[in-house]
Design a protein around this motif. Structure first.
Motif, PDB file in Angstrom:
ATOM      1  N   HIS A  25       0.767  -1.241   0.000  1.00 12.37           N
ATOM      2  CA  HIS A  25       0.000   0.000   0.000  1.00 12.37           C
ATOM      3  C   HIS A  25       0.801   1.296   0.000  1.00 12.37           C
ATOM      4  O   HIS A  25       1.861   1.389   0.593  1.00 12.37           O
ATOM      5  CB  HIS A  25      -0.908   0.029   1.232  1.00 12.37           C
TER       6      HIS A  25
ATOM      7  N   HIS B 270      -2.937   3.549   4.078  1.00 15.48           N
ATOM      8  CA  HIS B 270      -2.950   2.720   5.302  1.00 15.48           C
ATOM      9  C   HIS B 270      -1.894   3.189   6.304  1.00 15.48           C
ATOM     10  O   HIS B 270      -1.349   2.395   7.063  1.00 15.48           O
ATOM     11  CB  HIS B 270      -2.693   1.246   4.964  1.00 15.48           C
TER      12      HIS B 270
ATOM     13  N   ASP C  35      -7.482   3.281   7.580  1.00 17.98           N
ATOM     14  CA  ASP C  35      -7.809   2.517   6.374  1.00 17.98           C
ATOM     15  C   ASP C  35      -7.847   1.033   6.729  1.00 17.98           C
ATOM     16  O   ASP C  35      -7.030   0.567   7.536  1.00 17.98           O
ATOM     17  CB  ASP C  35      -6.754   2.721   5.286  1.00 17.98           C
TER      18      ASP C  35
ATOM     19  N   ASP D  26      -8.690  -2.999   4.754  1.00 18.74           N
ATOM     20  CA  ASP D  26      -9.141  -3.840   3.644  1.00 18.74           C
ATOM     21  C   ASP D  26     -10.001  -4.980   4.185  1.00 18.74           C
ATOM     22  O   ASP D  26      -9.610  -5.658   5.140  1.00 18.74           O
ATOM     23  CB  ASP D  26      -7.948  -4.433   2.898  1.00 18.74           C
TER      24      ASP D  26
ATOM     25  N   TRP E  17     -11.998  -8.457   3.030  1.00 21.15           N
ATOM     26  CA  TRP E  17     -12.049  -9.450   1.958  1.00 21.15           C
ATOM     27  C   TRP E  17     -13.471  -9.609   1.423  1.00 21.15           C
ATOM     28  O   TRP E  17     -14.451  -9.568   2.179  1.00 21.15           O
ATOM     29  CB  TRP E  17     -11.542 -10.789   2.465  1.00 21.15           C
TER      30      TRP E  17
ATOM     31  N   HIS F   3      -8.839  -3.427  -6.678  1.00 24.18           N
ATOM     32  CA  HIS F   3      -9.747  -3.759  -5.584  1.00 24.18           C
ATOM     33  C   HIS F   3     -10.807  -4.767  -6.033  1.00 24.18           C
ATOM     34  O   HIS F   3     -11.989  -4.615  -5.740  1.00 24.18           O
ATOM     35  CB  HIS F   3     -10.401  -2.491  -5.035  1.00 24.18           C
TER      36      HIS F   3
ATOM     37  N   HIS G  63     -11.171  -7.327  -2.621  1.00 26.00           N
ATOM     38  CA  HIS G  63     -11.443  -6.729  -1.316  1.00 26.00           C
ATOM     39  C   HIS G  63     -12.022  -5.337  -1.526  1.00 26.00           C
ATOM     40  O   HIS G  63     -11.934  -4.777  -2.610  1.00 26.00           O
ATOM     41  CB  HIS G  63     -10.161  -6.641  -0.468  1.00 26.00           C
TER      42      HIS G  63
ATOM     43  N   HIS H  84     -11.965  -1.445   0.349  1.00 19.20           N
ATOM     44  CA  HIS H  84     -11.090  -0.657   1.211  1.00 19.20           C
ATOM     45  C   HIS H  84     -11.917   0.447   1.848  1.00 19.20           C
ATOM     46  O   HIS H  84     -12.424   1.329   1.156  1.00 19.20           O
ATOM     47  CB  HIS H  84      -9.958  -0.101   0.338  1.00 19.20           C
TER      48      HIS H  84
END
Length: 295
Positions: free
Chosen positions: A114, A117, A122, A124, A126, A211, A214, A216
């Motif tokens: 990343h 983050h 932030d 992620d 799944w 993305h 996942h 975000h």
């Protein structure tokens, strides 16, 4: 006294040696959070996090994945949000959530992956619906999430379900959330299937590359977080009542997936920008030295 001496030791390094001290190496080497009051410092892609909290590896409605990365740390606001959303996932029929990267124990640029983050706001999540939340550490290293968009990026796959839609809607309606990054095909599908009378929340759903397996979630700067840099509104946010659907469908379907033929001489390539992994501590807010030096 220890903090002052530690910072002084860092600053006393020769200028050339100090310049070579990459922030991701220094902050990434810390295995636990700083012993400070919680505070996101700087911006999502250029900062650090004081007093971050560890998301427990396993809870009744979640599991932190890829534990070897030690990236299941976040601001208390983020940890509370993830617990709340995992409970929402259970009410929607999933076993809970598989949570990917949040932040390093002290935030900052990561040793891999990343650009953002960095301040504990932030996370992620799944796209793989958990069937159980009692995976072993070894299973969490081997298991992978699932893509929900097609290879040509034009549509969602059969992995996409109405539950995914409702989960992201619940996240977007949470006042703590600033925006949610998804694959373009996901945004397009959500725009198509959302009720026309209830689409304002879709403004928080933002299409972006990378993305597909996942989503975000990015939280707003918490109240009182004086060192946290609020993200500037996008053009769509500044328009009244915009949900991003018209702009999304127009740009991603036409200009991105089917780019028009150039009519003018291409511009000179833009100058290369530095990746956060190239930042030194001098590039980050000065308070990050305090975070680094803290026990």
């Amino acid at each position: 006294m220890f903090r002052i001496l530690a910072i002084a030791a860092l600053l006393s390094l020769p200028a050339t040696a100090y310049a070579e001290k990459l922030a991701n190496k220094l902050l990434g080497a810390k295995e636990v959070a700083s012993q400070q009051a919680p505070m996101p410092i700087g911006s999502y892609a250029k900062g650090c996090g004081a007093g971050l909290v560890e998301l427990p590896e396993t809870g009744p409605s979640w599991q932190a994945m890829r534990l070897s990365r030690n990236r299941n740390w976040g601001h208390p606001e983020m940890i509370n949000f993830l617990v709340d959303l995992s409970q929402t996932a259970q009410r929607l029929g999933w076993a809970g959530l598989y949570v990917g990267d949040i932040s390093q124990p002290r935030g900052g640029p990561m040793t891999s992956g990343h650009a953002s983050h960095q301040i504990g706001l932030d996370a992620d999540i799944w796209q793989l619906p958990p069937k159980r939340v009692n995976l072993s550490r070894a299973e969490r290293e081997k298991l992978s999430s699932i893509p929900v968009r097609s290879a040509d990026q034009k549509s969602v796959t059969r992995n996409w379900t109405r539950t995914h839609h409702e989960l992201m809607k619940a996240a977007a309606l949470d006042p703590r959330v600033d925006r949610i990054f998804v694959a373009a095909a996901v945004k397009i599908e959500m725009c198509k299937t959302a009720k026309s009378s209830d689409k304002k929340w879709l403004q928080k759903i933002r299409p972006i590359q990378g993305h597909d397996s996942h989503f975000h979630v990015r939280l707003k700067c918490p109240a009182g977080a004086r060192l946290c840099q609020t993200q500037k509104p996008s053009v769509n946010e500044l328009s009244k009542g915009g949900d991003g659907c018209d702009d999304t469908l127009m740009w991603w379907v036409t200009d991105y997936l089917n780019p028009p033929k150039p009519t003018k001489k291409p511009k000179e390539p833009a100058k290369r920008t530095r990746h956060p992994r190239e930042y030194t501590m001098a590039d980050l807010p000065k308070q990050c030295l305090d975070v680094l030096a803290s026990p």
